[in-house]
Design an enzyme around this catalytic site. Structure first.
Site, PDB file in Angstrom:
ATOM      1  N   TYR A 211       0.752  -1.126   0.085  1.00 33.46           N
ATOM      2  CA  TYR A 211       0.004   0.079  -0.078  1.00 33.46           C
ATOM      3  C   TYR A 211       0.904   1.406  -0.006  1.00 33.46           C
ATOM      4  O   TYR A 211       1.567   1.296   0.870  1.00 33.46           O
ATOM      5  CB  TYR A 211      -0.928  -0.141   1.062  1.00 33.46           C
ATOM      6  CG  TYR A 211      -1.775  -1.256   1.108  1.00 33.46           C
ATOM      7  CD1 TYR A 211      -2.597  -1.818   0.177  1.00 33.46           C
ATOM      8  CD2 TYR A 211      -1.865  -2.118   2.466  1.00 33.46           C
ATOM      9  CE1 TYR A 211      -3.077  -2.870   0.081  1.00 33.46           C
ATOM     10  CE2 TYR A 211      -2.388  -3.273   2.449  1.00 33.46           C
ATOM     11  CZ  TYR A 211      -3.147  -3.708   1.196  1.00 33.46           C
ATOM     12  OH  TYR A 211      -3.953  -4.729   1.293  1.00 33.46           O
TER      13      TYR A 211
ATOM     14  N   HIS B 189      -5.838   2.399  -1.068  1.00 33.10           N
ATOM     15  CA  HIS B 189      -5.647   2.303   0.575  1.00 33.10           C
ATOM     16  C   HIS B 189      -5.649   3.546   1.054  1.00 33.10           C
ATOM     17  O   HIS B 189      -4.877   3.618   2.193  1.00 33.10           O
ATOM     18  CB  HIS B 189      -4.542   1.167   0.846  1.00 33.10           C
ATOM     19  CG  HIS B 189      -4.833   0.319   1.727  1.00 33.10           C
ATOM     20  ND1 HIS B 189      -4.566   0.611   3.032  1.00 33.10           N
ATOM     21  CD2 HIS B 189      -5.310  -1.107   1.922  1.00 33.10           C
ATOM     22  CE1 HIS B 189      -4.916  -0.617   3.941  1.00 33.10           C
ATOM     23  NE2 HIS B 189      -5.419  -1.374   3.301  1.00 33.10           N
TER      24      HIS B 189
HETATM   25  C1  GCO Z   1      -7.886  -5.442   1.260  1.00 35.58           C
HETATM   26  C2  GCO Z   1      -7.395  -4.695   2.288  1.00 35.58           C
HETATM   27  C3  GCO Z   1      -6.648  -5.610   3.342  1.00 35.58           C
HETATM   28  C4  GCO Z   1      -6.594  -4.831   4.708  1.00 35.58           C
HETATM   29  C5  GCO Z   1      -6.591  -5.534   5.816  1.00 35.58           C
HETATM   30  C6  GCO Z   1      -6.645  -4.746   7.098  1.00 35.58           C
HETATM   31  O1  GCO Z   1      -8.462  -4.823   0.244  1.00 35.58           O
HETATM   32  O2  GCO Z   1      -7.621  -6.674   1.043  1.00 35.58           O
HETATM   33  O3  GCO Z   1      -7.232  -3.518   1.950  1.00 35.58           O
HETATM   34  O4  GCO Z   1      -5.639  -6.101   3.023  1.00 35.58           O
HETATM   35  O5  GCO Z   1      -5.374  -4.036   4.640  1.00 35.58           O
HETATM   36  O6  GCO Z   1      -7.539  -6.521   5.827  1.00 35.58           O
HETATM   37  O7  GCO Z   1      -6.286  -5.588   8.384  1.00 35.58           O
HETATM   38 MG    MG Z   2      -8.597  -2.772   0.492  1.00 36.35          MG
END
Ligand code: GCO
Ligand code: MG
Length: 417
Positions: free
Chosen positions: A158, A225
């Site tokens: 991210y 994100h």
């Molecule tokens: C996604 C998410 C996750 C989150 C995570 C937080 O789209 O899969 O952004 O990767 O970051 O679930 O705990």
């Molecule tokens: Mg996500």
């Protein structure tokens, strides 16, 4: 079934995939009849456990497990203050377990209770990542070779932060971290550093490379994100528009959804949002005003199957499709709930999929399986998945805070992860 009563509510914390999971088991007065639910809020497992044991359990003992709607509504309001990820996850553990019991009583899978199958398999997307465009391409090709037709592509995770292992995927990306480090003032405080401006400038090169090397043989997804400022997200979305993404996720934080109006006026890329939503007001106007295309709610974070099926139906009216959150911080029971919902909703869009390791499969036998990029479930009654307590106890929870959520920009400012 007459004279059925809830006799016990148990909470288990376990981490077979190295990520803390919260599992609920509701026992009834009928020998061998129990239900399982997912209450995983991985960053606050003890808070959820306490909420269930101290408040929901005493409220539930002796009640008829058949009355799911009444139990959900009354448990949701009996603290007067309601919603929020802790209480919703607690309620979800109960709710899923009650649907599981109802299926076992009826001898029908949950998807049948919800209206039956609308499709033959559930299309899945997987995560691809890497430190360079070539590495991401390789990662996408590996996913495609297993039969998947959809890939979510990040470069250095991210915001381009890079990470050793955040538990979602394992990659060595120290390089990216070090580069950001060089731009920080001395004595930087602990955290996971990333550079939003550098990320916004470089991410286009990834999608340019992927389309050049892979053509249109795969659907591409990207998750911003919430890592950039709202106006930067709009600029980014405009740059990525020509690569025909399947969807672009979380361009804004839930606190900044007013910007969606401006984004929609300028870009036609489908937008996905919702994994952080926990209150109906988070999604009501976004759906009614057609400001998102995919609802990404984390089913346990909104309270379980009961609210999720209503949310799906609400989206159906406005042409908004489902893309339930399916990361590693979800127990296979939660995954099973996602897939049962996916089978029934006519406005199903796509399902995020995180592969399970062997330990997870041993703790949670049964449940969804994958073939050629599609998920399916058996026709076992209820959610069709089990939980082996003795196996789960081999993997005690870590209970520690994840480091990746301590996101910081190069000057040391704490920002949304
Ligand atoms: C996604 C998410 C996750 C989150 C995570 C937080 O789209 O899969 O952004 O990767 O970051 O679930 O705990
Ligand atoms: Mg996500």
């Amino acid at each position: 079934m007459r004279n059925l009563k809830i006799e016990d509510v148990e909470v288990f914390l376990t981490s077979p995939n190295n990520i803390d999971l919260v599992v609920v088991r509701i026992k009834t007065n009928k020998e061998g009849l129990y239900g399982l639910g997912c209450a995983t809020f991985t960053q606050r497992i003890y808070a959820v456990k306490q909420a269930i044991e101290n408040y929901l359990k005493p409220f539930l003992i002796g009640k008829d497990p058949a009355n799911i709607e009444d139990i959900w509504q009354s448990a949701n309001v009996n603290a007067y203050w309601r919603n929020g990820p802790v209480m919703n996850n607690a309620l979800s553990g109960i709710d899923m377990a009650l649907w599981d019991i109802k299926g076992k009583v009826a001898d029908l899978p949950v998807y049948d209770l919800l209206g039956g199958k609308s499709r033959d398999g559930i299309a899945l997307y997987r995560h691809a990542d890497g430190a360079t465009v070539e590495e991401v391409e390789e990662s996408v090709r590996a996913i495609m070779s297993e039969g998947f037709q959809y890939a979510r592509c990040q470069m250095g995770m991210y915001g381009g932060a890079g990470t050793e292992d955040i538990g979602l995927i394992s990659m060595k990306m120290k390089k990216a971290q070090d580069m950001v480090g060089k731009r920080s003032p001395e004595n930087r405080r602990p955290g996971q550093y990333f550079d939003p401006d550098a990320y916004a400038k470089t991410i286009e090169s990834l999608f340019q490379h992927l389309r050049e090397s892979l053509g249109n043989s795969v659907e591409l997804i990207h998750d911003i994100h919430e890592r950039v400022t709202p106006i930067e997200a709009i600029r980014l979305a405009k740059k990525l528009e020509k690569y025909d993404l399947f969807f672009l996720e979380d361009p804004f934080s839930p606190e900044n959804t007013e910007w969606l109006k401006m984004l929609r006026e300028q870009v036609s890329t489908p937008i996905a949002m919702g994994e952080l939503f926990s209150h109906p007001n988070d999604w009501k106007s976004l759906i009614a005003n057609q400001q998102i295309d995919y609802i990404r709610a984390h089913v346990s974070a909104i309270g379980g199957i009961t609210p999720a099926r209503k949310l799906a139906s609400f989206g159906e009216l406005y042409g908004v499709r489902t893309a339930w959150h399916g990361p590693g911080d979800l127990s296979p029971i939660g995954t099973a709930a996602n897939i049962h919902l996916d089978f029934t909703a006519t406005n199903f869009g796509i399902q995020e999929w995180t592969p399970m390791n062997d330990a997870l499969k041993e703790v949670f036998p049964g449940g969804p399986f994958v073939k050629d990029g599609y998920a399916n479930v058996t026709d076992q009654p209820g959610l069709g998945i089990d939980f082996i307590e003795e196996e789960a106890m081999k993997y005690p929870p870590h209970g520690r805070l994840p480091e990746w959520t301590l996101a910081r920009t190069p000057d040391g400012t704490s920002v949304k992860p």
